[in-house]
Write a protein that holds these residues in place. Structure first.
Motif, PDB file in Angstrom:
ATOM      1  N   MET A  71       0.823  -1.206   0.000  1.00 50.93           N
ATOM      2  CA  MET A  71       0.000   0.000   0.000  1.00 50.93           C
ATOM      3  C   MET A  71       0.852   1.247   0.000  1.00 50.93           C
ATOM      4  SD  MET A  71      -1.681  -0.076   3.774  1.00 50.93           S
ATOM      5  CE  MET A  71      -2.601   1.406   3.453  1.00 50.93           C
ATOM      6  N   GLN A  79       4.724   0.514   0.129  1.00 48.47           N
ATOM      7  CA  GLN A  79       5.289  -0.245   1.238  1.00 48.47           C
ATOM      8  C   GLN A  79       4.757  -1.664   1.139  1.00 48.47           C
ATOM      9  OE1 GLN A  79       7.461   0.873   3.514  1.00 48.47           O
ATOM     10  NE2 GLN A  79       7.523  -1.154   4.461  1.00 48.47           N
ATOM     11  N   TYR A  81       4.190  -5.484   2.832  1.00 46.47           N
ATOM     12  CA  TYR A  81       4.098  -6.175   4.115  1.00 46.47           C
ATOM     13  C   TYR A  81       3.931  -7.666   3.893  1.00 46.47           C
ATOM     14  CZ  TYR A  81       2.864  -1.465   5.603  1.00 46.47           C
ATOM     15  OH  TYR A  81       2.853  -0.118   5.809  1.00 46.47           O
ATOM     16  N   TYR A  85       1.396  -9.731   9.623  1.00 38.80           N
ATOM     17  CA  TYR A  85       2.435  -8.804  10.049  1.00 38.80           C
ATOM     18  C   TYR A  85       2.777  -9.063  11.503  1.00 38.80           C
ATOM     19  CZ  TYR A  85       5.079  -4.474   9.899  1.00 38.80           C
ATOM     20  OH  TYR A  85       6.074  -3.551   9.903  1.00 38.80           O
ATOM     21  N   ARG A  87       4.431  -8.109  14.894  1.00 37.54           N
ATOM     22  CA  ARG A  87       5.083  -7.145  15.765  1.00 37.54           C
ATOM     23  C   ARG A  87       4.478  -7.322  17.144  1.00 37.54           C
ATOM     24  NH1 ARG A  87       5.616  -0.800  14.388  1.00 37.54           N
ATOM     25  NH2 ARG A  87       7.102  -1.368  12.806  1.00 37.54           N
ATOM     26  N   PHE A  94       5.443   5.104  16.119  1.00 33.57           N
ATOM     27  CA  PHE A  94       6.541   5.870  15.542  1.00 33.57           C
ATOM     28  C   PHE A  94       7.794   5.510  16.327  1.00 33.57           C
ATOM     29  CE2 PHE A  94       2.948   8.231  14.121  1.00 33.57           C
ATOM     30  CZ  PHE A  94       3.315   8.668  12.858  1.00 33.57           C
TER      31      PHE A  94
ATOM     32  N   GLN B  95      12.501   8.257  -0.312  1.00 32.36           N
ATOM     33  CA  GLN B  95      12.002   7.011   0.245  1.00 32.36           C
ATOM     34  C   GLN B  95      13.115   6.254   0.928  1.00 32.36           C
ATOM     35  OE1 GLN B  95       9.636   5.215  -3.073  1.00 32.36           O
ATOM     36  NE2 GLN B  95       9.081   3.969  -1.321  1.00 32.36           N
ATOM     37  N   GLY B  98      10.428   1.564   4.906  1.00 30.73           N
ATOM     38  CA  GLY B  98       9.473   1.769   5.985  1.00 30.73           C
ATOM     39  C   GLY B  98       9.115   3.202   6.261  1.00 30.73           C
ATOM     40  N   ARG B 113       5.678   7.648   8.681  1.00 33.15           N
ATOM     41  CA  ARG B 113       6.235   6.320   8.477  1.00 33.15           C
ATOM     42  C   ARG B 113       5.124   5.323   8.232  1.00 33.15           C
ATOM     43  NH1 ARG B 113      11.614   4.975  11.738  1.00 33.15           N
ATOM     44  NH2 ARG B 113      12.687   6.912  11.331  1.00 33.15           N
ATOM     45  N   SER B 114       5.428   4.310   7.469  1.00 30.25           N
ATOM     46  CA  SER B 114       4.470   3.236   7.264  1.00 30.25           C
ATOM     47  C   SER B 114       4.601   2.253   8.406  1.00 30.25           C
ATOM     48  CB  SER B 114       4.750   2.510   5.964  1.00 30.25           C
ATOM     49  OG  SER B 114       4.768   3.430   4.914  1.00 30.25           O
ATOM     50  N   GLY B 115       3.541   1.603   8.710  1.00 28.09           N
ATOM     51  CA  GLY B 115       3.625   0.635   9.781  1.00 28.09           C
ATOM     52  C   GLY B 115       2.332  -0.104   9.964  1.00 28.09           C
ATOM     53  N   MET B 116       2.140  -0.587  11.143  1.00 25.07           N
ATOM     54  CA  MET B 116       0.996  -1.424  11.392  1.00 25.07           C
ATOM     55  C   MET B 116       0.579  -1.241  12.832  1.00 25.07           C
ATOM     56  SD  MET B 116       0.860  -4.349  13.242  1.00 25.07           S
ATOM     57  CE  MET B 116      -0.176  -5.763  13.363  1.00 25.07           C
ATOM     58  N   TRP B 126      -1.244   1.338   8.338  1.00 25.68           N
ATOM     59  CA  TRP B 126      -1.400   2.731   7.985  1.00 25.68           C
ATOM     60  C   TRP B 126      -0.201   3.142   7.174  1.00 25.68           C
ATOM     61  CZ3 TRP B 126       2.664   5.366   9.777  1.00 25.68           C
ATOM     62  CH2 TRP B 126       3.316   4.857  10.901  1.00 25.68           C
ATOM     63  N   ASN B 127      -0.406   4.153   6.410  1.00 25.30           N
ATOM     64  CA  ASN B 127       0.650   4.654   5.571  1.00 25.30           C
ATOM     65  C   ASN B 127       0.459   6.147   5.526  1.00 25.30           C
ATOM     66  OD1 ASN B 127       2.443   5.260   3.492  1.00 25.30           O
ATOM     67  ND2 ASN B 127       2.156   3.198   2.668  1.00 25.30           N
ATOM     68  N   LEU B 128       1.384   6.839   6.070  1.00 28.44           N
ATOM     69  CA  LEU B 128       1.223   8.276   6.238  1.00 28.44           C
ATOM     70  C   LEU B 128       2.172   9.011   5.314  1.00 28.44           C
ATOM     71  CD1 LEU B 128      -0.070  10.484   8.046  1.00 28.44           C
ATOM     72  CD2 LEU B 128       1.898  10.229   9.515  1.00 28.44           C
TER      73      LEU B 128
END
Lengths: 95, 232
Positions: A71, A79, A81, A85, A87, A94, B95, B98, B113-116, B126-128
């Motif tokens: 996505m 990105q 995945y 996922y 974690r 962040f 880029q 992550g 940052r992209s993450g979960m 989410w992807n900001l």
């Protein structure tokens, strides 16, 4: 706002082994975010300068049977995945 | 300079703990952060950060889109405004793994940052980017890691038809013989162990011969594996 959905289909037939396989899935969703959601406005009253920018952006979400999800914003890179996922909870968002 | 005063808005309305219960707002070292501890669909909207000082003001707007009625752990929007309100004129994106970093103009910048994140039962990505936030559920269509295999057996023997199916959310898996769904019984026992699904025929007879298929379905897709059983 227009949203595009792309789906994929796979159809296989093994006559020798008398086996068949068929699959269909929602692969890719592209949705347009309104301009107002992507705007920037600045004013420098000392120098009498202002700046305003707004524009649409396209959010892309792709999933696949091979447990990979991608996505991002179209044109700004994706990105990827590997699902599920992993974690450890609680999640640092962040870091 | 001097350090700007910052305030947050949602759809033009000032955000406070009475309009957005549980909201956490902080601003230090030029980093303004808005945290919504558990977002719901009702929190979707245009979120703006306004930074003001004697020489002007700068506003940055991002959209928060929550796509399902689920309590989520955290959503954070953060925008750095330390050197905001200067010269602008180009947008540049870089880029790195992550993360998405955007440099807006020469002196102000925003980072996402992209993450979960998620709860125990649901995960969300989410992807900001500096001006766009997208949240989507973690999904994968059904996949047959192990398909049905045709076989020939002798009358009276025990037969196990087995498949291995992955998918998120967990697919609904059904067995069929010549197009008719098989209900689990003592003679035709359907069982599941993790992502392994099996149909156990206690004692096979010639009339059990036919085309067997397994269908796996979830919210994002479906898949069918078909094979033949011949009882001699």
């Amino acid at each position: 706002m227009a949203t595009s959905e792309l789906s994929c289909q796979v159809s296989e037939e093994n006559c020798e082994r008398r086996e068949a396989f068929w699959a269909e899935w929602k692969d890719l969703t592209l949705s347009t975010r309104p301009e107002e959601g992507c705007s920037l406005h600045e004013e420098d009253t000392q120098r009498h300068e202002t700046y305003h920018r707004q524009g649409q952006c396209q959010a892309l979400v792709q999933c696949s049977p091979w447990l990979v999800m991608r996505m991002g914003i179209l044109g700004r890179g994706l990105q990827e995945y590997q699902l599920p996922y992993q974690r450890v909870l609680p999640l640092p968002i962040f870091t | 300079m001097p350090v700007p005063e910052v305030s947050w808005f949602r759809d033009g309305q000032v955000i406070s703990t009475s309009t957005l219960p549980g909201v956490q707002i902080s601003f230090s070292d030029g980093r303004a952060r808005l945290t919504i501890p558990a977002v719901t669909k009702a929190n979707s909207g245009q979120y703006s950060l306004r930074a003001t000082n004697g020489s002007g003001q700068a506003t940055s707007t991002a959209e928060l889109l929550v796509t399902a009625e689920l309590a989520l752990n955290h959503v954070i929007i953060w925008i750095n405004v330390l050197n905001a309100s200067k010269y602008l004129g180009y947008l540049n994106t870089h880029q790195s793994p992550g993360s998405i970093l955007a440099v807006i103009g020469q002196m102000s910048w925003a980072q996402g940052r992209s993450g979960m994140f998620g709860s125990e039962s649901h995960r969300w990505f989410w992807n900001l980017s500096p001006d766009c936030l997208k949240i989507a559920p973690e999904t994968a269509p059904p996949n047959f890691v192990q398909r049905l295999q045709s076989m020939t057996v002798r009358q009276g023997s025990q037969v196990r038809l087995q498949v291995k199916v992955t998918g998120i959310p967990t697919p609904v898996v059904k067995f069929y013989r010549d197009g008719a769904e098989i209900q689990s019984s003592l003679d035709f026992q359907i069982s599941q162990e993790g992502d392994l699904y099996s149909l156990l025929i206690a004692e096979a007879y010639p009339e059990d011969s036919g085309t067997y298929s397994v269908n796996a379905t979830n919210s994002v897709g479906r898949a069918t594996s078909t094979a033949e059983l011949l009882v001699q």
